[in-house]
Write a protein that holds these residues in place. Structure first.
Motif, PDB file in Angstrom:
ATOM      1  N   ASN A   1     -42.911  56.864  49.461  1.00 34.18           N
ATOM      2  CA  ASN A   1     -42.097  55.426  49.499  1.00 34.18           C
ATOM      3  C   ASN A   1     -41.082  55.683  50.767  1.00 34.18           C
ATOM      4  O   ASN A   1     -41.093  56.526  51.330  1.00 34.18           O
TER       5      ASN A   1
ATOM      6  N   ALA B   1     -40.158  47.304  45.219  1.00 39.53           N
ATOM      7  CA  ALA B   1     -40.481  48.083  44.263  1.00 39.53           C
ATOM      8  C   ALA B   1     -39.660  47.297  42.906  1.00 39.53           C
ATOM      9  O   ALA B   1     -40.012  47.983  41.834  1.00 39.53           O
TER      10      ALA B   1
ATOM     11  N   GLU C   1     -36.497  54.714  41.530  1.00 40.53           N
ATOM     12  CA  GLU C   1     -37.569  54.109  42.469  1.00 40.53           C
ATOM     13  C   GLU C   1     -38.632  55.023  42.538  1.00 40.53           C
ATOM     14  O   GLU C   1     -39.694  54.328  42.678  1.00 40.53           O
ATOM     15  N   CYS C   2     -38.613  56.140  42.875  1.00 41.14           N
ATOM     16  CA  CYS C   2     -39.886  57.073  43.106  1.00 41.14           C
ATOM     17  C   CYS C   2     -40.532  57.017  41.816  1.00 41.14           C
ATOM     18  O   CYS C   2     -41.821  56.929  41.723  1.00 41.14           O
TER      19      CYS C   2
ATOM     20  N   ILE D   1     -42.695  53.861  41.594  1.00 38.92           N
ATOM     21  CA  ILE D   1     -43.937  53.876  42.394  1.00 38.92           C
ATOM     22  C   ILE D   1     -44.801  54.835  41.958  1.00 38.92           C
ATOM     23  O   ILE D   1     -46.087  54.546  42.025  1.00 38.92           O
TER      24      ILE D   1
END
Length: 409
Positions: A81, A132, A227-228, A231
């Motif tokens: 990312n 994302a 966020e991670c 993804i």
């Protein structure tokens, strides 16, 4: 968002060995058992000061993981990312009177250039936090609707108590977690939180800061950990082989991300192994953006340093070790590169089949790059002291060093 071009990885005779690697969660060495396609997620940069040697050391470690797996004739699905919106980025843009998007784009482009120069293998998906967001919002809504998240003054927090496995990545006690949370972007002192460790999933829009429509969440932007998770789940799914990053990510980032994913899916664990690279210091202190004690790959390249020498300097330290960057470290790497290139420039040499296996064995043993370098050093020393007649040896050594260590001779 696009990544960087891939350098060719030469094929070697035979087949590599399965990787044994240290897992932070179990605090021991494990042998991941990926299928035909090994899956790895490595946390990327927040693009406001890229790429310093600490970054390069981390991505070098996980580049070695890929190379070991490729040598076992597996494919590798690698995802990374870019946290292209976050408080540190916005603060740096404000300080330097820059548009935050321009700063992020500039530093991400520089990172790509450095990764290309260092021959780091690129991810198949290179995803920015901003792009994302459409996938993040539904995950936050699901956590909230399941009772695993709650609202506080418009912000949405994750409840760490909703995950029975919380704490099994970093293995830290509550007090250590609280101290690190305050140090690494958390807000344990905020009144009204159910648990001081609860991390933010969605930050409600603040005046003068970027924000996006978040459906039932209202305008805002995502927290760092979710966020991670979004993804990784989108591109790799649960139970992928390795979650990687620097040792400073074990808590809170990887701990919180694991809990988010485990509550969302009802599965455990998020990753089969949590692998962390050590920290790099300069002048006795950890190299960090906040302290400004950084050595940049791009500055070294502009000064005429061969990227292969930079990579050899990184490889001269075990990936899990904390170590210090010095002029001497770089000078030794430059001298080693010259010796190696001189040795393989000869038209023939000593047989190198055993060397291939020595390098494979060293890297399969928890990425012991210093042992791999020592093996090549021994071949080079013997090559310089003898009159070998194997015409294929120099080429085989060059291909081995390129394929397994990422250094072009």
């Amino acid at each position: 968002m696009h990544a960087w071009p891939a350098s060719e990885v030469p094929a070697l005779p035979g087949k590599g060995r399965d990787l044994q690697i240290h897992d932070t969660a179990t605090q021991g060495t494990i042998t991941p058992a990926p299928g035909p396609v090994a899956r790895i997620y490595v946390c990327g940069i927040t693009p406001y000061d890229a790429t310093h040697i600490g970054h390069a050391a981390t991505y070098n470690a996980f580049d070695l993981v890929q190379r070991v797996w490729l040598d076992t004739k597996r494919q590798v699905h690698y995802v990374q990312n870019v946290t292209d919106v976050d408080d540190p980025l916005l603060e740096r843009a404000l300080r330097d009177n820059l548009d935050w998007t321009e700063l992020a784009e500039r530093e991400t482009a520089l990172f790509r250039e450095d990764m290309t120069a260092l021959r780091m293998l690129p991810p198949q998906q290179y995803i920015g936090a901003v792009e994302a967001i459409p996938g993040i919002v539904p995950l936050v809504e699901r956590l909230r609707d399941a009772g695993a998240a709650y609202e506080l003054d418009g912000d949405i927090y994750f409840s760490v108590e909703s995950d029975a496995n919380f704490g099994k990545v970093s293995n830290l006690d509550a007090e250590a977690m609280r101290l690190l949370s305050a140090e690494r972007g958390g807000d344990p002192e905020r009144p009204g939180k159910k648990n001081p460790l609860d991390p933010m999933l969605w930050m409600a829009a603040r005046p003068g800061e970027p924000s996006w429509e978040g459906a039932s969440l209202g305008r805002g932007r995502p927290g760092w950990h979710i966020e991670c998770v979004a993804i990784a789940l989108d591109h790799l799914g649960m139970g992928f082989d390795i979650q990687g990053g620097g040792s400073d990510l074990a808590f809170p980032h990887h701990e919180m991300g694991a809990s988010h994913a485990q509550v969302l899916t009802g599965e455990f664990p998020m990753a089969k192994a949590y692998v962390h690279a050590g920290m790099v210091a300069l002048h006795g202190e950890k190299m960090s953006k906040s302290k400004g004690n950084l050595v940049f790959v791009s500055a070294l390249r502009r000064a005429g340093v061969d990227p292969a020498a930079i990579r050899l300097a990184l490889l001269s330290h075990h990936y899990r070790a904390d170590w210090e960057w010095t002029d001497e470290v770089l000078e030794q790497a430059v001298a080693r590169l010259e010796r190696w290139r001189a040795a393989v420039s000869r038209p023939d040499g000593l047989p190198a089949d055993a060397l291939v296996e020595e390098v494979r064995e060293a890297l399969a043993n928890d990425l012991d790059a210093p042992a791999a370098l020592a093996a090549v050093d021994r071949w080079v020393d013997a090559q310089n002291a003898s009159d070998g007649d194997d015409e294929s040896a120099p080429g085989l050594v060059s291909r081995t060093v390129d394929a397994l260590l990422g250094v072009a001779l």
